[in-house]
Write an enzyme that holds these catalytic residues in place. Structure first.
Site, PDB file in Angstrom:
ATOM      1  N   TYR A 146      64.289 -25.016  12.038  1.00  0.00           N
ATOM      2  CA  TYR A 146      63.307 -26.261  11.990  1.00  0.00           C
ATOM      3  C   TYR A 146      61.833 -25.804  12.378  1.00  0.00           C
ATOM      4  CZ  TYR A 146      60.767 -30.441  12.992  1.00  0.00           C
ATOM      5  OH  TYR A 146      59.916 -31.650  13.141  1.00  0.00           O
ATOM      6  N   TYR A 156      61.387 -32.536  21.302  1.00  0.00           N
ATOM      7  CA  TYR A 156      62.321 -31.480  20.729  1.00  0.00           C
ATOM      8  C   TYR A 156      62.877 -30.712  21.739  1.00  0.00           C
ATOM      9  CZ  TYR A 156      64.866 -29.174  16.822  1.00  0.00           C
ATOM     10  OH  TYR A 156      65.541 -28.518  16.027  1.00  0.00           O
TER      11      TYR A 156
END
Length: 270
Positions: A146, A156
């Site tokens: 990602y 994240y």
């Protein structure tokens, strides 16, 4: 004839019909691949077996990638049922949910170890154990990354660090397995509406932002990722290895804004 006709593919990480691994399995099945599936915990077994059945497969086996014994049992299972293997789909990533709160500075030692073990080391462990089954078959491996591996995506956190390590691992493994005739690549997919994604604080805002900014102005689907995986694991991609392929409708090429005029209209009116 499908692009993967006659290929035997191991699919890890299928959680439900919204997961990226499911999208890959769907595309592989369409292109003629035979599929085998793993599940990590007993509570997932029934669901994964139902999904496998939908693809005409009864090859389902438990594999908690944090346990070396499970990985060895996976190899034995594939040996007994297939004898050989062509493709590994590594769609495995995990960090405790509390690691997505606050910032990366709040990461716990235990959370860091878990994220790296399950999200990164598992790729090395699976590749090493299953490589003998791919001997002489010009095998292909694909894993999922990602954009948070390259740039900061708030919340994240440790998973961004893990994905960066995963991408580096792909390059090192590509070098190691080339002498056996095998390839490995990563797909860096844009945000996809999976159940796992919603554990990230503010994910819906991230989806809105990336959809507005990418040049096509539309979200990524599991089918987009699945079809890319088909190509990367097919003989058409025989000279591609060690790559991180972005499947994000071009989001990663943009600066601050994309589709600037449309965004101005939304903000300021005509």
């Amino acid at each position: 004839m499908g692009l993967l006709e006659g290929k035997r593919a191991l699919i890890t990480g299928v959680a439900n019909e919204r997961s990226i691994a499911y999208g890959i399995a769907k595309s592989f099945h369409r292109e003629g691949a035979q599929l085998a599936f793993t599940y990590a915990t007993p509570k997932l077994e029934k669901r994964v077996r139902e999904i496998a059945k939908g693809f005409g497969s009864d090859l389902v086996v438990k594999c908690d990638v944090s346990l070396d014994e499970d990985i060895k049992n996976l190899k034995k299972f594939l040996e007994e049922n297939w004898g050989s293997l062509d493709i590994i789909v590594h769609s495995i990533a995990y960090a405790p949910k509390e690691e997505f709160k606050g910032g990366v500075i709040d990461t716990s030692r235990e959370g860091f170890k878990i994220a790296m073990d399950i999200s990164v080391y598992s790729l090395i462990a699976l590749t090493r154990e299953l490589l003998p089954l791919m001997e002489g078959r010009n095998g292909a491996i694909v894993t999922l990354s990602y954009y948070g591996a390259e740039k900061v995506v708030p919340h994240y956190n440790v998973m961004g660090i893990a994905k960066a390590a995963l991408e580096s691992t792909v390059r090192y493994l590509a070098y190691d397995i080339a002498k056996h005739g095998h390839r490995i690549n990563a797909i860096s997919a844009g945000p996809v509406k999976t159940l796992a994604a919603y554990s990230i604080t503010g994910f819906h805002l991230l989806m809105e932002h990336t959809t507005k900014v990418n040049p096509f102005g539309k979200p990524i689907t599991i089918e987009d990722v699945g079809d890319t995986a088909v190509f990367l694991c097919s003989d058409w991609a025989r000279a591609i290895t060690g790559e991180v392929v972005h499947v994000d409708n071009g989001y990663h090429i943009m600066g601050v804004f994309g589709r600037e005029e449309e965004i101005k209209k939304e903000v300021y009116g005509d």
